[in-house]
Design a protein around this motif. Sequence first.
Motif, PDB file in Angstrom:
ATOM      1  N   ASN A 107       0.850  -1.189   0.000  1.00  0.00           N
ATOM      2  CA  ASN A 107       0.000   0.000   0.000  1.00  0.00           C
ATOM      3  C   ASN A 107       0.885   1.238   0.000  1.00  0.00           C
ATOM      4  N   ASN A 150      -1.478  -3.301   3.482  1.00  0.00           N
ATOM      5  CA  ASN A 150      -2.895  -3.164   3.804  1.00  0.00           C
ATOM      6  C   ASN A 150      -3.680  -2.540   2.644  1.00  0.00           C
ATOM      7  N   THR A 151      -3.721  -3.261   1.536  1.00  0.00           N
ATOM      8  CA  THR A 151      -4.513  -2.849   0.381  1.00  0.00           C
ATOM      9  C   THR A 151      -4.977  -4.080  -0.378  1.00  0.00           C
ATOM     10  N   ARG A 155      -3.458 -12.202   3.147  1.00  0.00           N
ATOM     11  CA  ARG A 155      -3.627 -11.358   4.344  1.00  0.00           C
ATOM     12  C   ARG A 155      -5.034 -10.773   4.435  1.00  0.00           C
ATOM     13  N   TYR A 156      -5.391 -10.401   5.665  1.00  0.00           N
ATOM     14  CA  TYR A 156      -6.598  -9.630   5.946  1.00  0.00           C
ATOM     15  C   TYR A 156      -7.873 -10.296   5.403  1.00  0.00           C
ATOM     16  N   VAL A 173      -8.919  -2.430   9.988  1.00  0.00           N
ATOM     17  CA  VAL A 173      -8.022  -2.293   8.829  1.00  0.00           C
ATOM     18  C   VAL A 173      -8.810  -1.721   7.655  1.00  0.00           C
ATOM     19  N   LEU A 179      -8.802  -1.328   3.647  1.00  0.00           N
ATOM     20  CA  LEU A 179      -8.139  -2.031   2.550  1.00  0.00           C
ATOM     21  C   LEU A 179      -8.451  -1.477   1.165  1.00  0.00           C
ATOM     22  N   ASP A 202      -9.971   4.753   2.232  1.00  0.00           N
ATOM     23  CA  ASP A 202      -9.111   4.223   3.292  1.00  0.00           C
ATOM     24  C   ASP A 202      -8.893   5.174   4.461  1.00  0.00           C
TER      25      ASP A 202
END
Length: 666
Positions: free
Chosen positions: A362, A374-375, A418-419, A437, A439, A443
């Motif tokens: 990100n 975190n994207t 992830r996530y 979070v 994503l 954002d």
Amino acid sequence: MSEMLPDFIRFGRAICGDLAQAERREWWLGNGLGAYAAGTIAGTLTRRYHGLLIAPVEPPLGRWLVFSKAEATLIDGEREIPLFSNRWGSGALDPVGHLYLESFHLDGRMPVWRYAVGRWIIEQRIWLEPGANTVYVAWRLDAGAATQALELRVRLLVNARDHHGNMAPGGFTPRVGMVGDRLEVVCHDRFTLRLQTADGRLQAAWDWIENFDLPLERERGLPDRDAHLWVGDALLTLRPGQWSGITASLHETASADMEAALCRFLDRERGLLAGARPALGGSPPAWIEQLSLAADSFLFARPLPDLPDGESVIAGYPWFGDWGRDTMIALPGLTLATGRLDSARRILLTFARFVDQGMLPNVFPGAGETPAYNTVDAGLWYFEAWRAYLETSHDKAALAEVFPVLAEMIDWHVRGTRYRIGRDSADGLLYAGEPGVQLTWMDAKAGDWVVTPRIGKPVEINALWYNALMIMAEFAERLGRSPQIYSALAAQARQGFQRFIRPDGAGLYDVLDGPTGDDPSTRPNQLFAVSLPHSPLDADRQRTLVEVCGRELLTSYGVRSLTADHPHYHPTYLGGVWERDGGYHQGAVWGWLLGHYALAEYRVYGDAEAAQNRLQPIRDHLLDAGLGTVSEIFDGVSPHLPRGTPAQAWSVACALEAWQRLEQLK
């Protein structure tokens, strides 16, 4: 005769002499290394980010303000005429040199001031040396207005702080002194700023000038006072038709030859335009040429150990670095629409080094830092960026090199990464998100508050997922491989995507299968189901979607992030950090979405000229806020005042990309 640069960004006394109008218009310059220079037409500092040289003292993007101001005073015998203005914390404006401004214009991207003092006309220019942390500030006396030389005294103000900060008197104690004919400001273990003159001399000084007022920081709810260190004066001789001035550099070998440096800068501007014109149809209008020059300001060198010519994109000036999502969205407009295929390839390969568990970062890491992943959409936009590059370049060798990376990215999304990002085998759609979070591109996060969490199956993520799968099927075929796995995944995703269709005919759900069910909020995210090359919707659904977005969200400068009748709608983007973050994606108009609306409108109605005309208000905006470039966001209500960063990469890029693609279809 040298080819002319676009110069339609031009103002006379009505703007230059009106402080409010002159301060709201800012000039911005970049140097390709992450450094920048910025200020207002009036010459006042209204942001902590304004200065003559803000350079990456801690590469690649640890930027510091090192050279703040060069305050020029014209000497006429015993009379002194200041050609600069300052705002003070007391509320005073002193001096008021902007009242002598006869005109201001951009010569390409170079800011040019013309001061009229009686019968004398003094021209001032500022530019950065491309590829060097060096700034030039130059003056000359108009050859037709005087026959004798004049004297100019320039007070030199420096700093040594992070560009996100503020300085108090005594906040740094550099060693200041003359070394030969240069004035050196040495900040131990940080940098040495070297100042020299053309047609003049330097003398050292030392005094803190404090209580500068920064009204735009106050508007943002941030500290609004600053101080700068006066380290000396430049005493210049102004001769008719000849340049004299100051060179300030972090390099040992910077040249003080003003004329040669000016020619280098302007020749490069002309070269950029010559390279862009064929990609833009041969003879683009002046405002599109201006945008193509603005595009260059966001590209910068990001060398890696195994890729010394690595390149990336600054998401926006002044406060953003390089972001994975923004880079991939902006890449086609910044590079392909401007004829810079080599830059596009370098950026794509630079980011390939950072793919991890099927994801792009990100935020790109700084020196010694760990990338943040975190994207959910940066990696999906990566496929579209590669598609656009290959459509233009036909670079099959690059495709063969990157295909294993792209195939692994799809595999990670299928089995999960992830996530909680992963494919739901029941409908073929991507699910993403967990509490705390953010994503998607919406954002905003203030403290622990994720303003628009969008946990579940966001509509644009699944439009991008379908687009990526179709792209991979095409790539596989191009390389002589079986596309079957990607075609099958795409078919299921297309079928599953029909779940987004709202039964009331009001477009698409924004998120499916969220913690509280399906989200019917009308947002612009659904546009990508039409604007991307591969749409999972039939023609009738596409038309309905575009009609809904046009009726509920479209404005002159972009697309609202939320409908005005929603209870969470914010009509303006103002206040402190919490207030602004709370409205960032809750009604603010986003400039980058205008290009996607234009492309979606063309797909539905087939009128390339009408769709291209949607972009025309951007021309008017180039004369406001960040001059010659495009702001990040605008207020949701008329007159849609510009907010956020005054120079945003994807705002420039998406307008350029859409204009170019539509020009090819006319």
